[in-house]
Scaffold this motif. Structure first.
Motif, mmCIF file in Angstrom:
data_model
loop_
_atom_site.group_PDB
_atom_site.id
_atom_site.type_symbol
_atom_site.label_atom_id
_atom_site.label_comp_id
_atom_site.label_asym_id
_atom_site.label_seq_id
_atom_site.Cartn_x
_atom_site.Cartn_y
_atom_site.Cartn_z
ATOM 1 N N GLU A 55 0.738 -1.146 0.126
ATOM 2 C CA GLU A 55 0.212 -0.034 0.058
ATOM 3 C C GLU A 55 0.917 1.424 -0.419
ATOM 4 O O GLU A 55 0.739 1.973 -0.721
ATOM 5 C CB GLU A 55 -1.422 -0.157 0.985
ATOM 6 N N GLY A 56 2.403 1.337 0.761
ATOM 7 C CA GLY A 56 2.672 2.288 0.990
ATOM 8 C C GLY A 56 3.300 2.581 -0.680
ATOM 9 O O GLY A 56 3.456 3.733 -0.680
ATOM 10 N N MET A 57 4.190 1.491 -1.622
ATOM 11 C CA MET A 57 4.504 1.313 -2.666
ATOM 12 C C MET A 57 3.482 2.122 -3.365
ATOM 13 O O MET A 57 3.659 3.464 -4.275
ATOM 14 C CB MET A 57 4.843 0.335 -2.843
ATOM 15 N N LEU A 58 2.540 1.692 -2.846
ATOM 16 C CA LEU A 58 1.170 2.785 -4.530
ATOM 17 C C LEU A 58 0.844 3.776 -4.126
ATOM 18 O O LEU A 58 0.777 4.452 -5.249
ATOM 19 C CB LEU A 58 -0.317 1.449 -4.502
ATOM 20 N N GLU A 59 1.182 3.855 -3.028
ATOM 21 C CA GLU A 59 0.748 5.462 -2.416
ATOM 22 C C GLU A 59 2.213 6.274 -3.172
ATOM 23 O O GLU A 59 2.157 7.243 -3.405
ATOM 24 C CB GLU A 59 0.949 5.858 -0.936
ATOM 25 N N ASP A 60 2.651 5.658 -2.993
ATOM 26 C CA ASP A 60 4.293 6.817 -3.773
ATOM 27 C C ASP A 60 3.736 6.859 -5.077
ATOM 28 O O ASP A 60 4.428 7.570 -5.273
ATOM 29 C CB ASP A 60 5.589 5.795 -3.540
ATOM 30 N N LEU A 61 4.417 5.583 -6.297
ATOM 31 C CA LEU A 61 3.424 5.218 -7.309
ATOM 32 C C LEU A 61 2.393 6.453 -7.702
ATOM 33 O O LEU A 61 2.235 7.633 -8.948
ATOM 34 C CB LEU A 61 2.980 3.896 -8.229
ATOM 35 N N LEU A 62 1.013 6.931 -6.732
ATOM 36 C CA LEU A 62 -0.027 7.811 -7.159
ATOM 37 C C LEU A 62 0.660 8.923 -6.945
ATOM 38 O O LEU A 62 0.233 9.967 -6.915
ATOM 39 C CB LEU A 62 -1.354 6.991 -6.469
ATOM 40 N N ALA A 95 12.116 -0.052 -11.882
ATOM 41 C CA ALA A 95 12.010 -0.035 -10.862
ATOM 42 C C ALA A 95 10.351 0.632 -10.434
ATOM 43 O O ALA A 95 9.358 -0.231 -9.893
ATOM 44 C CB ALA A 95 12.785 0.665 -10.082
ATOM 45 N N GLU A 96 9.601 1.606 -11.514
ATOM 46 C CA GLU A 96 8.226 1.549 -11.340
ATOM 47 C C GLU A 96 7.401 0.664 -11.761
ATOM 48 O O GLU A 96 6.249 0.334 -11.719
ATOM 49 C CB GLU A 96 8.257 3.788 -11.763
ATOM 50 N N ARG A 97 8.686 0.138 -12.966
ATOM 51 C CA ARG A 97 6.828 -0.335 -14.286
ATOM 52 C C ARG A 97 7.113 -2.065 -12.843
ATOM 53 O O ARG A 97 5.909 -2.553 -12.953
ATOM 54 C CB ARG A 97 7.649 -0.947 -14.858
ATOM 55 N N ALA A 98 8.064 -1.913 -12.087
ATOM 56 C CA ALA A 98 8.663 -4.072 -11.441
ATOM 57 C C ALA A 98 7.613 -3.769 -10.407
ATOM 58 O O ALA A 98 6.600 -4.464 -10.154
ATOM 59 C CB ALA A 98 9.741 -4.087 -11.574
ATOM 60 N N THR A 99 7.705 -2.691 -9.817
ATOM 61 C CA THR A 99 6.848 -2.107 -8.280
ATOM 62 C C THR A 99 5.199 -1.864 -8.881
ATOM 63 O O THR A 99 4.025 -2.739 -8.339
ATOM 64 C CB THR A 99 6.891 -0.011 -7.857
ATOM 65 N N ALA A 100 4.627 -1.442 -10.060
ATOM 66 C CA ALA A 100 3.040 -1.231 -10.468
ATOM 67 C C ALA A 100 2.710 -3.422 -10.576
ATOM 68 O O ALA A 100 1.591 -3.282 -10.624
ATOM 69 C CB ALA A 100 3.566 -1.504 -12.036
ATOM 70 N N ALA A 102 4.288 -5.728 -9.278
ATOM 71 C CA ALA A 102 3.964 -6.178 -7.625
ATOM 72 C C ALA A 102 2.655 -5.691 -7.509
ATOM 73 O O ALA A 102 1.738 -6.939 -6.775
ATOM 74 C CB ALA A 102 4.842 -6.010 -6.430
ATOM 75 N N ILE A 103 2.700 -4.912 -7.494
ATOM 76 C CA ILE A 103 1.347 -4.606 -7.009
ATOM 77 C C ILE A 103 0.279 -5.147 -8.278
ATOM 78 O O ILE A 103 -1.446 -5.309 -7.038
ATOM 79 C CB ILE A 103 1.126 -2.485 -6.737
ATOM 80 N N LEU A 104 -0.077 -4.754 -8.742
ATOM 81 C CA LEU A 104 -1.136 -5.627 -9.617
ATOM 82 C C LEU A 104 -1.511 -6.733 -8.967
ATOM 83 O O LEU A 104 -2.996 -7.469 -8.848
ATOM 84 C CB LEU A 104 -0.602 -5.657 -11.098
ATOM 85 N N GLU A 109 -5.077 -11.354 -5.525
ATOM 86 C CA GLU A 109 -5.558 -11.490 -4.463
ATOM 87 C C GLU A 109 -6.666 -10.806 -3.398
ATOM 88 O O GLU A 109 -7.322 -11.240 -3.237
ATOM 89 C CB GLU A 109 -4.117 -11.983 -4.018
ATOM 90 N N ASP A 110 -5.989 -9.487 -3.226
ATOM 91 C CA ASP A 110 -6.809 -8.317 -2.620
ATOM 92 C C ASP A 110 -7.118 -7.507 -3.070
ATOM 93 O O ASP A 110 -6.521 -6.659 -2.981
ATOM 94 C CB ASP A 110 -5.878 -8.476 -1.261
ATOM 95 N N PRO A 111 -8.329 -7.275 -3.789
ATOM 96 C CA PRO A 111 -8.756 -6.381 -4.592
ATOM 97 C C PRO A 111 -9.139 -4.835 -3.672
ATOM 98 O O PRO A 111 -9.012 -3.997 -4.743
ATOM 99 C CB PRO A 111 -10.217 -6.167 -5.343
ATOM 100 N N GLN A 112 -8.989 -4.836 -2.218
ATOM 101 C CA GLN A 112 -9.119 -4.523 -1.532
ATOM 102 C C GLN A 112 -7.953 -3.312 -1.905
ATOM 103 O O GLN A 112 -7.829 -1.844 -1.305
ATOM 104 C CB GLN A 112 -9.648 -3.726 -0.008
ATOM 105 N N LEU A 113 -6.742 -3.908 -1.927
ATOM 106 C CA LEU A 113 -5.451 -3.118 -1.821
ATOM 107 C C LEU A 113 -5.631 -2.406 -3.185
ATOM 108 O O LEU A 113 -3.943 -1.106 -2.976
ATOM 109 C CB LEU A 113 -3.696 -3.922 -2.070
ATOM 110 N N LEU A 114 -5.991 -2.375 -4.058
ATOM 111 C CA LEU A 114 -5.771 -1.599 -5.183
ATOM 112 C C LEU A 114 -7.118 -0.089 -4.950
ATOM 113 O O LEU A 114 -7.156 0.930 -5.566
ATOM 114 C CB LEU A 114 -7.014 -2.205 -6.580
ATOM 115 N N ASN A 115 -8.357 0.140 -3.636
ATOM 116 C CA ASN A 115 -8.134 1.494 -3.378
ATOM 117 C C ASN A 115 -8.590 2.762 -3.859
ATOM 118 O O ASN A 115 -8.264 3.532 -4.346
ATOM 119 C CB ASN A 115 -9.328 1.387 -1.873
ATOM 120 N N PRO A 116 -6.589 2.603 -3.278
ATOM 121 C CA PRO A 116 -6.513 4.340 -3.337
ATOM 122 C C PRO A 116 -5.998 4.373 -4.857
ATOM 123 O O PRO A 116 -5.886 5.542 -5.258
ATOM 124 C CB PRO A 116 -4.647 4.014 -3.116
ATOM 125 N N ALA A 117 -5.965 3.663 -5.943
ATOM 126 C CA ALA A 117 -4.872 3.297 -7.810
ATOM 127 C C ALA A 117 -6.655 3.812 -7.991
ATOM 128 O O ALA A 117 -7.264 4.848 -8.220
ATOM 129 C CB ALA A 117 -5.666 2.536 -7.855
#
Length: 176
Positions: A55-62, A95-100, A102-104, A109-117
């Motif tokens: 979630e922290g990694m996704l917040e950074d990307l967004l 690295a940003e593509r790889a992070t995306a 991993a988050i995807l 597995e847990d769709p709620q992880l994508l709520n910030p997106a």
């Protein structure tokens, strides 16, 4: 920036580097802690689990992308906002593509992880609808960018450098 914020930033950077070098399957808290130069307990102090880290990694990307269109909200300069977004999407690091990726994968597995997106895209499309002189063209640009990134992120199609160059030029012409 506090020491705690610096440590959290170092942890996220180590996680991003790990995913870029070894893939999302190797994203473990132990490996991230080692990469960040802290104990696993220290990592768990800042991120209670892998989900919280993702979630922290996704917040950074967004946060980077959100700043691109919010920076000109006061003067409604939608062309500059879209140009910044085009430039940013075409300059994503490995690295940003790889992070995306991993988050995807974790989001499957847990769709709620994508709520910030989801919140980011809701804000983005609402902003485009109200701030753009040509909302349809702006939406076309955003959807083309996101489609390209999704195809590349999940490994369905990698555009060549020449194809990316032509697409970028076409998108820039569309917003001119």
């Amino acid at each position: 920036m506090t020491n705690s914020e610096k440590t959290r930033e170092r942890i996220r950077a180590a996680a991003q580097a790990l995913v870029a070098e070894q893939g999302s399957a190797n994203l473990t808290l132990e490996a991230v802690a080692k990469g960040a130069g802290i104990s696993k307990g220290g990592l768990l102090y800042h991120y209670a689990n892998k989900q919280a880290l993702l979630e922290g990694m996704l917040e950074d990307l967004l946060a980077k992308r959100e700043a691109l269109f919010l920076s000109n909200v006061t003067n409604h300069n939608s062309r500059d906002q879209l140009q910044s977004m085009i430039e940013a999407e075409f300059s994503l690091t490995a690295a940003e593509r790889a992070t995306a990726n991993a988050i995807l994968a974790a989001g499957a597995e847990d769709p709620q992880l994508l709520n910030p997106a989801r919140d980011y895209f809701k804000l983005l499309f609402a902003h485009i609808d109200t701030a753009s002189d040509d909302a349809a063209s702006a939406m076309t640009v955003i959807l083309a960018l996101q489609g390209m990134q999704l195809l590349e992120t999940i490994g369905l199609h990698q555009l060549t450098t020449a194809e990316k160059s032509r697409l970028k030029a076409s998108l820039l012409r569309l917003i001119a």
